[in-house]
Design an enzyme around this catalytic site. Sequence first.
Site, short mmCIF file in Angstrom:
data_model
loop_
_atom_site.label_atom_id
_atom_site.label_comp_id
_atom_site.label_asym_id
_atom_site.label_seq_id
_atom_site.Cartn_x
_atom_site.Cartn_y
_atom_site.Cartn_z
N ASN A 208 47.94 34.12 3.71
CA ASN A 208 47.44 34.60 5.11
C ASN A 208 46.05 33.96 5.41
O ASN A 208 45.67 33.02 5.01
CB ASN A 208 47.48 36.16 5.21
CG ASN A 208 46.33 36.40 4.19
OD1 ASN A 208 45.07 36.42 4.10
ND2 ASN A 208 46.96 37.44 3.14
N ASP A 277 51.30 41.48 0.51
CA ASP A 277 52.18 42.68 0.17
C ASP A 277 53.39 42.38 -0.75
O ASP A 277 53.93 42.93 -1.56
CB ASP A 277 52.49 43.39 1.48
CG ASP A 277 51.43 44.19 2.13
OD1 ASP A 277 50.46 44.28 1.44
OD2 ASP A 277 51.40 44.24 3.36
N LYS A 287 59.26 21.73 -8.36
CA LYS A 287 59.27 21.69 -6.86
C LYS A 287 60.85 21.87 -6.25
O LYS A 287 61.69 21.08 -6.60
CB LYS A 287 58.82 20.27 -6.32
CG LYS A 287 58.41 20.22 -4.88
CD LYS A 287 58.05 18.94 -4.49
CE LYS A 287 58.00 18.55 -2.80
NZ LYS A 287 58.08 17.46 -2.41
N PHE A 321 39.83 48.53 4.23
CA PHE A 321 40.08 47.55 5.45
C PHE A 321 41.38 48.09 6.19
O PHE A 321 42.46 48.24 5.29
CB PHE A 321 39.53 46.29 5.41
CG PHE A 321 38.35 45.74 5.58
CD1 PHE A 321 37.51 46.26 4.49
CD2 PHE A 321 37.75 45.32 6.63
CE1 PHE A 321 36.13 45.84 4.58
CE2 PHE A 321 36.42 45.13 6.71
CZ PHE A 321 35.37 45.44 5.81
N LYS A 335 45.99 55.12 6.43
CA LYS A 335 45.65 54.47 5.20
C LYS A 335 44.30 55.17 4.56
O LYS A 335 44.76 55.22 3.31
CB LYS A 335 45.38 53.12 5.55
CG LYS A 335 46.44 51.99 5.62
CD LYS A 335 46.28 50.53 6.20
CE LYS A 335 47.37 49.89 6.75
NZ LYS A 335 47.25 48.69 7.34
N LYS A 339 45.25 56.27 1.02
CA LYS A 339 44.85 55.77 -0.22
C LYS A 339 43.79 56.53 -0.52
O LYS A 339 42.78 56.00 -1.45
CB LYS A 339 44.48 54.16 0.13
CG LYS A 339 45.64 53.40 0.84
CD LYS A 339 45.49 52.03 0.84
CE LYS A 339 46.72 51.28 1.51
NZ LYS A 339 46.71 49.84 1.36
N1 CTP Z 1 45.31 46.50 -0.14
C1 CTP Z 1 45.25 46.42 -1.45
N2 CTP Z 1 46.59 45.94 -1.95
C2 CTP Z 1 47.48 45.65 -1.45
C3 CTP Z 1 47.70 45.62 -0.07
C4 CTP Z 1 46.55 46.04 0.48
O1 CTP Z 1 44.40 46.76 -2.22
N3 CTP Z 1 48.66 45.13 -1.96
C5 CTP Z 1 43.95 46.97 0.59
C6 CTP Z 1 43.57 46.09 1.30
O2 CTP Z 1 42.31 45.22 0.75
C7 CTP Z 1 42.74 46.76 2.43
C8 CTP Z 1 43.80 47.75 2.50
O3 CTP Z 1 44.43 47.98 1.62
O4 CTP Z 1 41.54 47.32 2.02
C9 CTP Z 1 44.52 47.93 3.79
O5 CTP Z 1 45.48 46.52 3.84
P1 CTP Z 1 46.32 46.22 5.09
O6 CTP Z 1 47.01 44.92 4.66
O7 CTP Z 1 45.68 46.28 6.22
O8 CTP Z 1 47.27 47.41 4.98
P2 CTP Z 1 48.68 47.74 3.81
O9 CTP Z 1 48.29 48.83 2.97
O10 CTP Z 1 49.01 46.35 3.32
O11 CTP Z 1 49.83 48.16 4.96
P3 CTP Z 1 50.41 47.32 6.07
O12 CTP Z 1 50.82 45.88 5.40
O13 CTP Z 1 51.82 48.04 6.09
O14 CTP Z 1 49.67 47.72 7.46
#
Ligand code: CTP
Length: 399
Positions: A208, A277, A287, A321, A335, A339
């Site tokens: 990303n 995710d 490859k 975040f 969240k 969490k």
């Molecule tokens: N985070 C994490 N592990 C993951 C995904 C996210 O620890 N696999 C943590 C990120 O570091 C951040 C928070 O969770 O502090 C939120 O991340 P974000 O990507 O905004 O949200 P998600 O929980 O992944 O939810 P979504 O993608 O559905 O918005």
Amino acid sequence: MLKGKVIVLGVTGGIAVYKAVELLRLLTKAGAQVHVVMTRAAIEFVAPLTFQTLSGNPVHLELFNLISEQEIGHISLAERADLFLIAPATANFVGKVAAGLADDLLTTTVMATKAPVLIAPAMNVNMYHNPIYQENEERLKRHGYLFVPPACGMLACGYEGEGKLPDPTVILEEAIAALTPKRLSGRRVLVTAGPTLEEIDPVRYISNHSSGKMGYAIARQARLRGAEVTLVTGPTALSVPCGVKVIRVESALQMRDAVVKAVEETDIVIKAAAVADYRPKLRAGMKVKKNAAELAIELEKNPDILSEIGARKGNRVLVGFAAETQDLLGNAKSKLEKKNLDMVVANDVSQVGAGFNVDTNIVKMLFADGRVEELPIMGKDEVAGIILDRVEELAKGKG
Ligand code: CTP
């Protein structure tokens, strides 16, 4: 960061004096008002006029200069300083201060000041390792003098080893640290930053736009405030802040392992990383060739690291975040609850000046007690400072 600070820059005689010129430039650029004191030996290397021009203040050379004694006086210089910074510092200077000698303007003002004194030694490697020098340095450290350790490398005397004056940017950072109140002293902070990278085959990956800037800024600010900081980072182009322990990872699974291991030894966890995710279910060993007209990559879910930590957070302060493109507050609040966080820093990444790969951010901070605080657009360093102000309060609340 040094706006309004009065710094006395002491320059002693060594080949590294030329680097003190660059240091002076950095200090003034950071907003400090700098008064330079040079020893007799220092002026053999670079003319005082250079320091005078760049500092915009007269350079102090002699102890009993009648004019400058009347206008400023060595004691007044010692009193007005917020910080004494000696760079480069010779073995002779360190030895004299350690012995309580004050036979020139610089040693006299250093002895007379109550401001913190930060010393950046530079000398031949054998002089540096000489037990007498080392004892002198230890003695000064015991009395609260601060040191920037010399760097390793090719020395002007032809030797290779420790003794080089560190890069001026490193000395500047230590000067900022010396002037920052140590409100997180004794706290162990774990910060995650950057993207994760999920391999598809040996040459391709899913990732990303995270640059890591927000997490690195938080790690830097936390260590400036005296915390012991561990930074678990995905791949970024940034240099690691001074004084921060770094653990480099690539995938979400590696980040999870590193965080789970490090979290035992921490009091505060700030998860700024943009964790992928999903990861490819299968990583191709070779490859993938472009034979088929279409290609589907099957993905499987990565563990949610923050949720895992939240489920067994104990007395820790846990900050997450939330990067969103819609219903910012609603998603961030969910969240925070799901969490088990103390605070969530939410930003709408579709806004100009917020989110990934820019130097600014626009955030809202949501707290477990229902409070919401909105910040205007500001630099990521500034945002990091405010996040840590709130973290300090949360940590205090937990004792
Ligand atoms: N985070 C994490 N592990 C993951 C995904 C996210 O620890 N696999 C943590 C990120 O570091 C951040 C928070 O969770 O502090 C939120 O991340 P974000 O990507 O905004 O949200 P998600 O929980 O992944 O939810 P979504 O993608 O559905 O918005």
